[in-house]
Design an enzyme around this catalytic site. Structure first.
Site, PDB file in Angstrom:
ATOM      1  CB  ALA A   1      -0.930  -0.031   1.208  1.00 53.25           C
TER       2      ALA A   1
ATOM      3  CD  GLU B   1       6.176  -1.491  -1.743  1.00 53.51           C
ATOM      4  OE1 GLU B   1       5.996  -2.023  -2.847  1.00 53.51           O
ATOM      5  OE2 GLU B   1       6.571  -2.127  -0.744  1.00 53.51           O
TER       6      GLU B   1
ATOM      7  NE  ARG C   1       5.191  -6.038   3.727  1.00 50.83           N
ATOM      8  CZ  ARG C   1       6.178  -6.200   2.839  1.00 50.83           C
ATOM      9  NH1 ARG C   1       6.803  -5.161   2.350  1.00 50.83           N
ATOM     10  NH2 ARG C   1       6.527  -7.402   2.433  1.00 50.83           N
TER      11      ARG C   1
ATOM     12  CE1 TYR D   1      14.400   1.539   1.391  1.00 50.60           C
ATOM     13  CE2 TYR D   1      12.081   1.759   1.880  1.00 50.60           C
ATOM     14  CZ  TYR D   1      13.374   1.557   2.301  1.00 50.60           C
ATOM     15  OH  TYR D   1      13.632   1.363   3.642  1.00 50.60           O
TER      16      TYR D   1
ATOM     17  CD  GLU E   1      11.523  -4.155  -3.901  1.00 47.49           C
ATOM     18  OE1 GLU E   1      11.088  -3.041  -3.532  1.00 47.49           O
ATOM     19  OE2 GLU E   1      11.103  -5.235  -3.455  1.00 47.49           O
TER      20      GLU E   1
END
Ligand code: 0X9
Ligand code: ZN
Length: 415
Positions: A175, A177, A232, A307, A381
Site C-alpha cells: 500500500a 509504495e 503495507r 524501494y 524495486e
C-alpha cells in the site's frame, strides 16, 4: 476540538449504518527512520524489533533493517544492532515534503507531477481508456476485502484484442509504495498516447496484449491516505486477533507452506495469512494469471515495488534453486538496468530474488513463473535506496517513471 471532531465523525458513521472505525490519522512527527546493522540475519531478533517499532520498512530477515521508530524507543531498538544510523530525522517533516495529494486533472503528463487519491486513480484509468476506445478496455481482477474492484486496463494493437502473448503489470501490492502506482500508470499512458506517433511504441503494442493493473491492493492504498501513510498489507482481519492485514506478496498459492520467507504472526508486516490464497485480492490476481496462461500465454510479468533499486527474478522461496531460463532473465535485466542508467544514472542491482535480496514464500513471481508458466517474471524495486524510501518526494516522480519506462521498453523489445 480533536475529540469533538472524532466523536461527531463516529456519530455520523453510526447514523449511516456503518460499523464505526478509527478515523484518526497516524502522526509521524517525532518518528525517525533508523538503519540497523545486526550482527547476523535473525528472524528472532527481527521479531523482537518489530514489537518495538511502528514499521519495518524492509521486512524479511535481512541483516540490515530500516525501521520507523518513535523518539522514546530509539535507544531500546538501537540496542539490538551493532550499528544504528539515523536515515530520516523526522518522518512527519518528510511527509510534509511529499506534497500531499493533488486534485484531479485529465490524463496529461502533468498527472505525473503529483500523487493522487484512490478515487482519482480510478478516474484516471477510466478517462485514459475512454480516450482510446478502439484498442483498450477496462479490466477487473476480483474484489478486495472491503469490496473495491481491482481495476486495470487492457491494451492491444493491430492484431486485435486478445491475439498476442500477454504482458501483465501489477502496481501497489504494498500500500505504501506510491511511486509504483504512478509508474504503472505511466506505462499505460505511454503505450496508448504514443501508439499513433512513435513507431517503436507501436511495434510493442502490436506485439503483445498488455494487462495493466496500477493498484492491486486498493484497501491498503486507501488506508495509507486516510489513516497510516506507511501501511503495507491489505485490510483483512483474523478472528480473535486485533492485528490487521495479510501481506499479499506472501499469500500466493505456490510454496506458501514453506517456512522462513514469511510470518505466521498476524501482527507482522509479512503475515502470510491462514491459508494459501486466502486474501481475496490474491484470489483475483491468481485467476487473472491462470486465465492469461490459458489464453495466449504469459510472456512477461512485472510486479512493481519500492524501494531499493533492484530487478529480481525467481526464485524467492529457495536461495539455491536457479530458474530454468536464468540466463535469459539475467540478460533482459542487465539490458534494463543499463537502459535505466542511461536515462538518469540511477543504478540498479539485479539477480535471483532470494539470493540477491531475501527469502519470500508465497510471492508473486514464483507463482507466475511456475503456475502461470510465464516466460519472464520480475520484481522491480523502484527508487530510492532508503534515503526517502516510500515517501519519495514529488519531484522524483517524473524522473522515476521515465527511467523505469526505459527499462521496461528494453525488456519488451527482447521478450
Ligand atoms: O518483500 C517483498 O515483498 C518485496 N520487497 S518490499 O520491500 N517492496 O516489500 C520483495 C519481493 C521480491 N521477492 C519475490 N518476489 N520473490
Ligand atoms: Zn513491496
Amino acid at each position: 476540538m480533536k475529540s469533538f471532531l472524532l466523536s461527531s465523525l463516529l456519530f455520523s458513521t453510526i447514523l449511516a449504518g456503518v460499523v464505526p472505525r478509527a478515523t484518526e490519522k497516524v502522526d509521524y512527527h517525532g518518528f525517525k527512520v533508523l538503519r540497523l546493522e545486526l550482527t547476523e540475519k535473525s528472524a528472532k531478533v527481527e521479531a523482537k524489533i518489530e514489537e518495538l517499532v511502528a514499521h519495518v520498512l524492509n521486512p524479511g530477515t535481512s541483516s540490515v533493517l530500516d525501521v520507523v521508530v518513535s523518539a522514546d524507543k530509539v535507544k531500546a531498538v538501537s540496542a539490538f544492532a551493532k550499528k544504528s544510523t539515523v536515515i530520516t530525522e523526522d518522518v512527519g517533516l518528510a511527509l510534509e515534503g511529499e506534497g500531499g495529494i493533488s486534485a484531479y486533472s485529465v490524463p496529461s503528463e502533468t498527472w505525473f507531477t503529483a500523487y493522487h487519491s484512490y478515487a482519482d486513480h480510478m478516474q484516471f484509468i477510466k478517462d485514459l481508456q475512454a480516450s482510446f476506445t478502439s484498442n483498450s478496455e477496462i479490466i477487473t481482477a476480483g474484489t478486495s476485502v472491503q469490496g473495491r474492484v481491482l481495476t486495470g486496463i487492457h491494451i492491444w494493437g493491430s492484431g486485435g484484442k486478445g491475439s498476442k502473448p500477454a504482458v501483465l503489470f501489477h502496481g501497489t501490492v504494498h500500500a505504501r509504495e506510491w511511486i509504483t502506482t504512478m509508474t504503472v500508470e505511466y506505462i499505460a499512458w505511454q503505450l496508448l498516447t504514443k501508439y499513433g506517433s512513435d513507431a517503436s511504441v507501436k511495434a510493442l503494442v502490436d506485439k503483445f496484449d498488455f494487462y495493466i493493473m496500477p493498484i492491486v491492493n486498493p484497501d491498503g492504498f486507501a488506508y495509507t491516505q486516510t489513516n497510516d501513510r506507511l501501511w503495507r498489507k491489505n485490510r483483512q482481519t483474523v478472528s480473535g486477533n486485533s492485528c490487521v492485514g495479510r501481506d499479499n506478496n506472501r499469500n500466493w498459492s505456490y510454496k506458501w507452506e514453506v517456512t522462513g520467507g514469511a510470518s505466521t504472526n498476524p501482527c507482522s508486516e509479512t503475515f502470510k495469512g491462514l491459508a494459501a490464497g486466502d486474501a481475496p485480492e490474491n484470489k483475483g490476481m491468481m485467476a487473472q494469471v491462470t486465465s492469461l496462461r490459458d489464453g495466449k500465454g504469459l510472456r512477461l510479468y512485472i510486479d512493481f515495488h519500492s524501494y531499493g533499486q533492484y530487478i529480481l527474478w525467481p526464485y524467492g522461496y529457495n536461495c539455491n534453486l536457479v530458474v530454468e531460463n536464468d540466463a535469459q532473465h539475467r540478460s533482459l535485466a542487465t539490458a534494463a538496468a543499463a537502459a535505466i542508467k542511461a536515462v538518469s544514472g540511477t543504478a540498479y542491482t539485479y539477480g535471483p530474488s532470494c539470493s540477491t535480496l531475501y527469502a519470500t514464500t508465497g510471492s508473486s513471481t514464483d507463482y507466475t513463473d511456475v503456475v502461470g508458466n510465464a516466460t519472464y517474471s520480475y520484481t522491480y524495486e523502484l527508487r530510492d535506496k532508503g534515503n526517502s524510501g516510500f515517501v519519495l518526494p514529488v519531484n522524483q516522480i517524473q524522473p522515476t517513471v521515465r527511467e523505469t519506462w526505459a527499462g521496461v521498453v528494453s525488456m519488451l523489445k527482447s521478450a
